[in-house]
Motif scaffolding. Structure first.
Motif, short mmCIF file in Angstrom:
data_model
loop_
_atom_site.label_atom_id
_atom_site.label_comp_id
_atom_site.label_asym_id
_atom_site.label_seq_id
_atom_site.Cartn_x
_atom_site.Cartn_y
_atom_site.Cartn_z
N GLU A 1 26.43 -40.55 -16.56
CA GLU A 1 27.84 -40.41 -16.93
C GLU A 1 28.29 -38.96 -16.72
O GLU A 1 27.61 -38.03 -17.16
CB GLU A 1 28.04 -40.83 -18.39
CG GLU A 1 29.49 -41.01 -18.79
CD GLU A 1 30.12 -39.73 -19.30
OE1 GLU A 1 31.35 -39.59 -19.20
OE2 GLU A 1 29.38 -38.87 -19.81
N THR B 1 33.21 -40.91 -15.27
CA THR B 1 33.38 -40.33 -16.60
C THR B 1 33.82 -41.41 -17.58
O THR B 1 34.67 -42.24 -17.26
CB THR B 1 34.45 -39.21 -16.56
OG1 THR B 1 34.01 -38.18 -15.68
CG2 THR B 1 34.68 -38.62 -17.94
N GLY B 2 33.23 -41.38 -18.77
CA GLY B 2 33.66 -42.30 -19.82
C GLY B 2 33.16 -43.72 -19.66
O GLY B 2 33.66 -44.63 -20.33
N GLN B 3 32.18 -43.94 -18.79
CA GLN B 3 31.62 -45.28 -18.60
C GLN B 3 30.10 -45.19 -18.64
O GLN B 3 29.51 -44.24 -18.10
CB GLN B 3 32.07 -45.88 -17.27
CG GLN B 3 33.56 -46.16 -17.18
CD GLN B 3 33.94 -46.75 -15.82
OE1 GLN B 3 34.13 -46.02 -14.85
NE2 GLN B 3 34.06 -48.07 -15.76
N HIS C 1 34.33 -48.17 -29.25
CA HIS C 1 34.17 -46.77 -28.89
C HIS C 1 35.11 -45.98 -29.80
O HIS C 1 36.31 -46.26 -29.86
CB HIS C 1 34.54 -46.59 -27.42
CG HIS C 1 34.26 -45.22 -26.87
ND1 HIS C 1 34.80 -44.08 -27.39
CD2 HIS C 1 33.48 -44.82 -25.82
CE1 HIS C 1 34.39 -43.03 -26.69
NE2 HIS C 1 33.59 -43.46 -25.73
N ARG D 1 37.91 -44.07 -27.37
CA ARG D 1 38.65 -44.66 -26.25
C ARG D 1 39.01 -46.12 -26.46
O ARG D 1 40.01 -46.59 -25.94
CB ARG D 1 37.80 -44.51 -24.97
CG ARG D 1 38.50 -44.89 -23.70
CD ARG D 1 37.74 -44.34 -22.50
NE ARG D 1 36.39 -44.85 -22.43
CZ ARG D 1 36.04 -45.93 -21.74
NH1 ARG D 1 36.95 -46.60 -21.08
NH2 ARG D 1 34.78 -46.32 -21.69
#
Length: 592
Positions: A68, A123-125, A351, A354
């Motif tokens: 990530e 990003t963010g996964q 999360h 998010r």
């Protein structure tokens, strides 16, 4: 079930929050670079040698394994006599729509003998996604896993001894370019000859019957394995089971799920499901099965597509001591209810930053998914219901999407030359007239079906302002068919608030919405004869393709694209095309 899992879910969530709080303390972000050479090669199965299309001589193709926050750079060299693009299925592509790889939507196909570079950030996964060709039916063999690992190396579940991609697909002897041509002409009578697990047909097919034809998963008793199950098939949803073993579902489409224990997985085309499997049986051999499920109507005579692999324990006697290898009991091929219950029982692992469901809605769409027909040639009147005078097409709100063939929607939008020339921005928010969407009398020919059958082809898009909260009700219909519909939205994850059978009722079904811990998915399985409600915020500017992931539905026109306008700042706007981006030439392929 929810009460039984509440303590485990709370523990998982606590671990997830702790892991996210430590983000940045692990491995530094890197640039991960690969070269994909796309070429033809011969492969022999079922006593016949077949020409297939692959990347780097592999079927499935190479796994892209990143952390990530990494930057991914893929150099694609096209040695095929056909154009193609590569789509990074499920990657959000924040401000990098130019790298999405959707043919004729975000770019024109890469010319034969040419090359193209994709560059984007992840990003963010965290979890399992995949990549595949996105022009014609080539994705059947040009595909592979795309794994995003957590930056600090920690999961919200016990760290597995090993993780293994399980890529479920189909084996076609018919050339995939010819298959595409036939479907474009309205011929949908072709079928694959077998299912595959990691490119292996298994030992059930005629002329195989050997271990070399089976995928083998080697395990040690007492260890837990993370299976990353991906459905790359063109035509079918699949059931997956291992004899004597159970699974704990922990993720889907690059997002964590509340742990859910079950002994059979259902995975629709486009979906990626992460499961833990503990090797807790006596050392021996155990069969795994991937079985295609098909709707019973209108054609219950679709062949059975199955692949059989093996779980082989360390210390197991050679040839299993000549004892029968345990077989899992599978549902009937036409029983689609296990799929509905599997998908309905999954919930998201929230999360803290998010995964917040937008509680207000700015725009609502009600989208029906079905079939229709258009007259061949320039005729405006014709006989209906699979008459030689018509072509059967797929529709969303009675519009069958006309895919461009010489230009890219994103290019024309960015240049300000698309609206009114290549496309229009009037995709309807609702079907032209309401009807009983799941009336089974619409499947066979008849006066009700024939009145709803006529439709038309058009390139109709939907435009949204930046930061719009959108709710879509997807309604599967029984118009000329009874398929489920795995709907995939590029560039976004969607909160799956609810799903059900029959017709969506806004007065009744809104009470079923899960605002607390919904699944967060890039591909949503809309059940056969049912509906699904999703919600998302348009925070990623660009041109984003929305389509059913059954290949025949894509070719038939069950698609559209969403335009998301720029936000108020450079950081919320689509940047210009990167230096490596190649624009469309006059022939509908990338310029040299």
């Amino acid at each position: 079930m929810e009460k039984k899992l509440s303590m485990v879910a709370s523990l998982f969530l606590a671990v997830a929050i702790a892991a996210l709080a430590m983000a940045g303390a692990g491995v530094e972000a890197a640039v991960v670079e690969h070269t994909f050479v796309v070429h033809e090669m011969n492969a022999t199965h079922l006593c016949n040698t077949t020409k297939i299309y692959v990347v780097n001589g592999q079927f499935p193709g190479p796994t892209v394994d990143v952390t990530e926050g990494d930057t991914v750079v893929i150099h694609v060299v096209n040695k095929l006599p056909h154009g193609l693009t590569i789509h990074w299925h499920g990657v959000r592509q924040i401000r990098s729509c130019w790298a999405d790889g959707a043919g004729f939507v975000t770019e024109c196909p890469i010319s034969p003998g040419s090359n193209h570079t994709y560059r984007f950030n992840v990003t963010g996964q965290v979890g399992t996604l995949w990549w595949h060709a996105h022009v014609t039916c080539l994705r059947s063999t040009i595909n592979g896993a795309f794994i995003i690992r957590p930056r600090d190396g920690k999961y919200p579940f016990p760290t597995p001894a090993k993780d293994v991609p399980i890529v479920i697909g189909e084996w076609w002897e018919l050339d995939l370019i010819e298959l595409d041509r036939r479907m474009m002409d309205g011929n949908f009578d072709d079928n694959p000859l077998s299912a595959t697990i990691n490119g292996k047909l298994g030992d059930l097919s005629n002329c195989s019957g050997t271990v070399e034809e089976s995928f083998i998963l080697d395990v040690k008793r007492g260890e837990t394995y993370l299976l990353r199950i991906i459905n790359t098939a063109l035509f079918s949803e699949y059931y997956f089971r291992v004899a004597g073993h159970t699974f704990t579902v922990v993720g889907a489409d690059g997002n964590y799920l509340t742990p859910y224990k079950i002994d059979m997985i259902t995975v629709a085309p486009g979906e990626a499901i992460d499961v833990l499997m503990t090797a807790d049986q006596p050392p021996a051999y155990y069969h795994m099965i991937a079985l295609a499920n098909q709707p019973p109507e209108p054609d219950p005579q679709i062949p059975v597509f199955t692949s059989r692999g093996l779980v082989r324990y360390a210390g197991a006697a050679a040839n299993n001591n000549n004892l029968p290898i345990p077989m899992p009991i599978m549902p009937h091929q036409h029983n689609t209810m296990p799929s509905y219950y599997f998908h309905a029982n999954l919930t998201g692992l929230a999360h803290p930053d998010r995964h917040r469901v937008p509680m207000h809605v700015d725009e609502r769409l009600f989208v029906t998914l079905g079939l229709g027909s258009i007259c061949r040639g320039k005729n405006t009147t014709c006989k209906r219901r699979r008459s030689p005078e018509t072509i059967v097409v797929a529709t969303m709100n009675n519009v069958s999407f006309a895919h461009p063939t010489t230009t890219s929607l994103l290019e024309r939008y960015y240049d300000g030359t698309g609206n009114g020339t290549v496309y229009t921005e009037d995709f309807p928010n609702r079907p032209p007239k309401p009807f009983n969407y799941t009336n089974r009398d619409l499947i066979p020919p008849g006066p009700l079906e024939e009145a709803l059958e006529p439709t038309f082809k058009a390139t109709k898009l939907k435009r949204f302002k930046y930061n719009t909260s959108v709710e879509i009700v997807f309604q599967s219909t029984t118009l000329m068919q009874s398929d489920s519909n795995p709907m995939h939205l590029h560039g976004y994850d969607m909160f799956l608030l609810a799903q059900g059978l029959g017709n969506f009722d806004p007065k009744r079904d809104v009470n079923k919405y899960n605002y607390h811990n919904p699944q967060f998915r890039n591909t949503v399985q809309v059940p056969r004869g049912g509906w699904a409600v999703v919600r998302f915020v348009t925070d990623n500017p660009g041109m984003w393709y929305l389509h059913c992931h059954f290949e025949f539905h894509i070719i038939m026109g069950m698609a559209t694209a969403f335009i998301v306008e720029d936000g108020p700042t450079p950081e919320t706007s689509l940047p210009p095309p990167p230096p490596e981006f190649k624009r469309c030439g006059a022939n509908g392929l990338t310029q040299p």
